[in-house]
Structure formats: C-alpha cells, structure tokens
Design a protein around this motif. Structure first.
Motif, PDB file in Angstrom:
ATOM      1  N   THR A 186       0.846  -1.186   0.000  1.00  0.00           N
ATOM      2  CA  THR A 186       0.000   0.000   0.000  1.00  0.00           C
ATOM      3  C   THR A 186       0.885   1.241   0.000  1.00  0.00           C
ATOM      4  N   GLU A 187       0.280   2.388  -0.302  1.00  0.00           N
ATOM      5  CA  GLU A 187       1.032   3.653  -0.253  1.00  0.00           C
ATOM      6  C   GLU A 187       1.629   3.850   1.136  1.00  0.00           C
ATOM      7  N   GLU A 188       0.848   3.461   2.153  1.00  0.00           N
ATOM      8  CA  GLU A 188       1.313   3.643   3.534  1.00  0.00           C
ATOM      9  C   GLU A 188       2.571   2.829   3.801  1.00  0.00           C
TER      10      GLU A 188
ATOM     11  N   LYS B  80       0.377  12.066  -4.537  1.00  0.00           N
ATOM     12  CA  LYS B  80      -0.294  10.810  -4.179  1.00  0.00           C
ATOM     13  C   LYS B  80       0.009  10.418  -2.737  1.00  0.00           C
TER      14      LYS B  80
ATOM     15  N   LYS C 244      -1.782  12.619  -0.094  1.00  0.00           N
ATOM     16  CA  LYS C 244      -3.191  12.320   0.122  1.00  0.00           C
ATOM     17  C   LYS C 244      -3.362  11.218   1.158  1.00  0.00           C
ATOM     18  N   LYS C 245      -2.393  10.287   1.207  1.00  0.00           N
ATOM     19  CA  LYS C 245      -2.487   9.171   2.148  1.00  0.00           C
ATOM     20  C   LYS C 245      -1.877   9.506   3.507  1.00  0.00           C
ATOM     21  N   SER C 246      -0.790  10.269   3.493  1.00  0.00           N
ATOM     22  CA  SER C 246      -0.017  10.411   4.727  1.00  0.00           C
ATOM     23  C   SER C 246      -0.435  11.622   5.543  1.00  0.00           C
TER      24      SER C 246
ATOM     25  N   LYS D  43      -3.117  13.440   7.144  1.00  0.00           N
ATOM     26  CA  LYS D  43      -4.514  13.193   7.465  1.00  0.00           C
ATOM     27  C   LYS D  43      -5.147  14.295   8.295  1.00  0.00           C
TER      28      LYS D  43
ATOM     29  N   THR E 191     -11.499   9.370   4.235  1.00  0.00           N
ATOM     30  CA  THR E 191     -10.914  10.696   4.021  1.00  0.00           C
ATOM     31  C   THR E 191     -11.869  11.775   4.504  1.00  0.00           C
TER      32      THR E 191
END
Lengths: 220, 188
Positions: free
Chosen positions: A47-49, A135, A138-140, A142, A203
């Motif tokens: 995953t991106e994480e 990108k 957007k995930k990291s 929050k 999100t």
C-alpha cells in the motif's frame, strides 16, 4: 505462501526490479512513481502507507534507499530470498550499463546528445516526483498535525543541512506525542456526528477530524 | 584476489556508513580515494556525471564504475555486491522486527509521524531536482533579471509532461523517453 509458487514469484520480483532499476534516473526518489504504479496500483502487493514506511526506514538506515526499498518489498512478498532477488534485480541494469560504458565510452557524460537528453529527462523526473508526492500526501497527511510535520520537515530539509536521520527520528517522536491528541479529537468528533450513519469514507472523516483539530488548536 | 577482497570490503564500509542514499555515498568515496589512491577527485567528478546520466541508483552506479576502473568487469560486480550487502542484512532484520511490532500502538504512533515526514523529505528531494532542472541560477546571478531565472523551455516541457501524465497515466518511463527525445530534438 505455497512453496511451488515461489519460483515464478522470485522470477517476477527479479524482472520487475530489474525493470525499475533500468528505467530510474537519479536514484531512490525517482523510483517512487514506478513503485507506486507497479506495486500499489497494478499488483496490489503493498500500500502507499507501507511504501512510505519503507522510505522512512530507508532514510535512517544505512545503504542506498533504492536497495533498502527493494529488499523490504521482496522480503514482504517472498521472504529473505525474495529480498535478495529483488535487490539483485534493482542493481543488475546499473552493473551492465556502467560496465558497457566504462568499456566503450570514455567521455559518455560529455557527449552533447547525452547532455540534451538529460535536460529533458530532468524536467520529466521532477514532474514524476511531484506527482508521486501528491499521491503520498493524500495518504499520509490526514490532519493538522500531519501538515505541521510535513511542512516542518520540508522547510528544514530545503533550508538547512540537517541530516534526514534527525528529521526522521524527531518526527517519530512527534508522532508518539501527537497521535493520542489527534485520536482524542477524532473520537470527540465521532461521538458528536454519531447519528446512526456509519462514517464509511475515511478521508471525509479525517478531513472533519482535521477541522475539529484546528478549532481545538485555535482555542488552546 | 586481494584486490577483489579489498574492493568488496571498502564498498561494504560505504554501504554500511552512508545513510540516505544517492549523494550520501559521496563523502565516503572521496575519503576512499584519498586513502587508497585508487582514484582522484577528478575521477569522482566524472563518476558523478556518468552515474547521473545513466539509469539506476547513483550509489550503485558509482560502485560499479570504481570497481570497473580498478579491476575490470568482475571488480565492478564485487564492489557493487559489497555496497549492497550491509543494507540487505540490516533491512531483513528490521523487516522481521517490524512484522512483529507493527500492531503495537507505539509503532503506529511513530509511523503517524514518520509518514508525513517521509513525504516532506521526498518533496524536498523533488524540489532539489527541480532547482537543477528548471532554474538557471548562474545566469540569474549575472543578470539579475527574473526572466533569466527560469529555463522557460524546460518549464514548458515540464508543464506539458504534467498535463499528459495526469490525463493519460501511462508508464513513467514513456514520459522520460519522450522528454529525452524532446531534449535532443530541440536542444533544450
């Protein structure tokens, strides 16, 4: 993982990382867009994480980031042998290409054609990194606290010579201190908005949590 | 044989002590050059140029290049394997530990802070590339005119690449190849 599927997976790991090594100009960071595309979006291997975790650890452990990341991903997919194979894959093209260049071309970097090509390539690489960062962001990122950490690290590494090791260690400490605070305000928000509807969109929930945070921060 | 062992060991040390990748290996290489006399500061400048103009991680390119210059094809391979050995061992150990503790609250809290930091570091690296790629700082210092600060042709190229990237989402290497072609054809 079944034993009989190991061979194709090892081969796939080797070929994939050889492709990544052979198409990456400028090292570990330039590798990121291809990793996102091949591993996260196409194959769903990670995953991106997780990718970000690998990069963060790669930053503060010895060795080249591209190698660290390849070892991590190969290992998570097919054990230590997978880590080894992925790493050998990522370095193979370099070894072949550099060997050929030292054998046949003495002034490779001085060739006009190479210089012109690299003016273009650099422009493409910074666009690709920018896209990868958006990108990841957007995930990291929050909530408000994540924005603060992101901006602080960005500014410090742009304006000073402070080693990334310290920035990684300090933001780990910051995470320990700030996550409980962020969780508490997210909980409060959830209780307030608990009107029977399940907050499915992560999100959306996070954005609301961030608003909550900034209100709290304003009062404090 | 002794030379291969020394190459392996010297690059093992580089891999063990350089943290952060890419140019982080540079100070260790110049130290190695001074101690062993294998290559000069000029050679290092050449190495950087070649490593930057070929695909692959820079640290690996440098190791292959030095090993090759010193002891031929096998030397390049030995030096590269030496450089990646410490990272492989360490990461395999860390990965195992991480797996065990990933669910722990404190580890999750640490990563809550690490992820935006990691993003920030990558953004800074990207801005570093953009500075070299799109700005003409030397010309700007000479003339002081804002129009000279940016390399407009390359800014335009970058803008076009970004738009087509967002629109079509093709493999990154296609954009790199196209940009190289544009660079050669228009002599940017």
């Amino acid at each position: 993982m079944e034993k009989n599927r190991h061979m194709p997976i090892l081969l796939e790991l080797y070929l994939l990382f050889a492709e990544i090594g052979g198409t990456t100009f400028g090292g570990g960071y330039a590798m990121l867009p291809i990793l996102q595309r091949e591993l996260v979006e196409k194959r769903h291997w990670t995953t991106e994480e997780d990718l970000m975790d690998y990069y963060a650890i790669g930053q503060c452990t010895p060795g080249i980031i591209a190698v660290n990341t390849a070892t991590f991903i190969g290992n998570s997919k097919a054990g230590w042998l997978g880590g080894l194979v992925a790493t050998l894959g990522v370095v193979s093209p370099s070894v072949v290409i550099i060997t050929l260049i030292t054998m046949f071309l003495t002034n490779f970097a001085d060739l006009a054609v190479v210089k012109y090509a690299f003016d273009g390539i650099r422009a493409a690489v910074c666009v690709l990194i920018l896209d990868a960062v958006i990108k990841l962001g957007k995930k990291s990122i929050k909530d408000k606290w994540c924005w603060i950490i992101f901006l602080a690290v960005l500014m410090v590494s742009l304006l000073t010579d402070v080693s990334p090791i310290w920035l990684v260690i300090l933001s780990g400490v910051a995470g320990c201190l700030l996550k409980p605070v962020a969780d508490r305000s997210a909980d409060k928000k959830e209780r307030i908005s608990a009107s029977g509807k399940v907050d499915g969109d992560a999100t959306g929930g996070d954005a609301a949590g961030a608003d909550r945070n900034s209100e709290k921060g304003g009062k404090a | 044989m002794i030379l291969y062992l020394r190459l392996w060991f010297e690059f093992f040390k580089v891999g063990l002590f350089s943290v952060g990748g890419g140019l982080a290996t540079l100070p260790f290489l110049s130290d190695m050059g001074q101690r062993t006399g294998w290559f000069s500061a000029n050679d290092i400048a050449d190495m950087i140029a070649v490593s930057e103009s070929t695909p692959g991680p820079m640290g690996i390119n440098m190791a292959t290049y030095v090993g090759n210059k010193m002891a031929g094809i096998l030397g390049g391979i030995v030096a590269t394997l030496g450089e990646i050995a410490p990272a492989i061992i360490l990461i395999l150990i860390i990965a195992r530990i991480l797996k065990q503790f990933k669910e722990a609250k404190v580890v999750q809290n640490i990563f809550y802070g690490l992820r935006p930091a990691s993003t920030g570091l990558i953004a800074a690296a990207g801005i570093g590339v953009a500075k070299i790629a799109l700005l003409r700082l030397d010309l700007f210092h000479k003339t002081g005119a804002f129009m000279d600060l940016l390399n407009w042709k390359l800014v335009l190229l970058a803008a076009v690449i970004y738009i087509t990237l967002v629109k079509f989402r093709k493999h990154p290497v296609l954009y790199i190849a196209a940009a190289a072609a544009v660079g050669i054809i228009f002599r940017l």
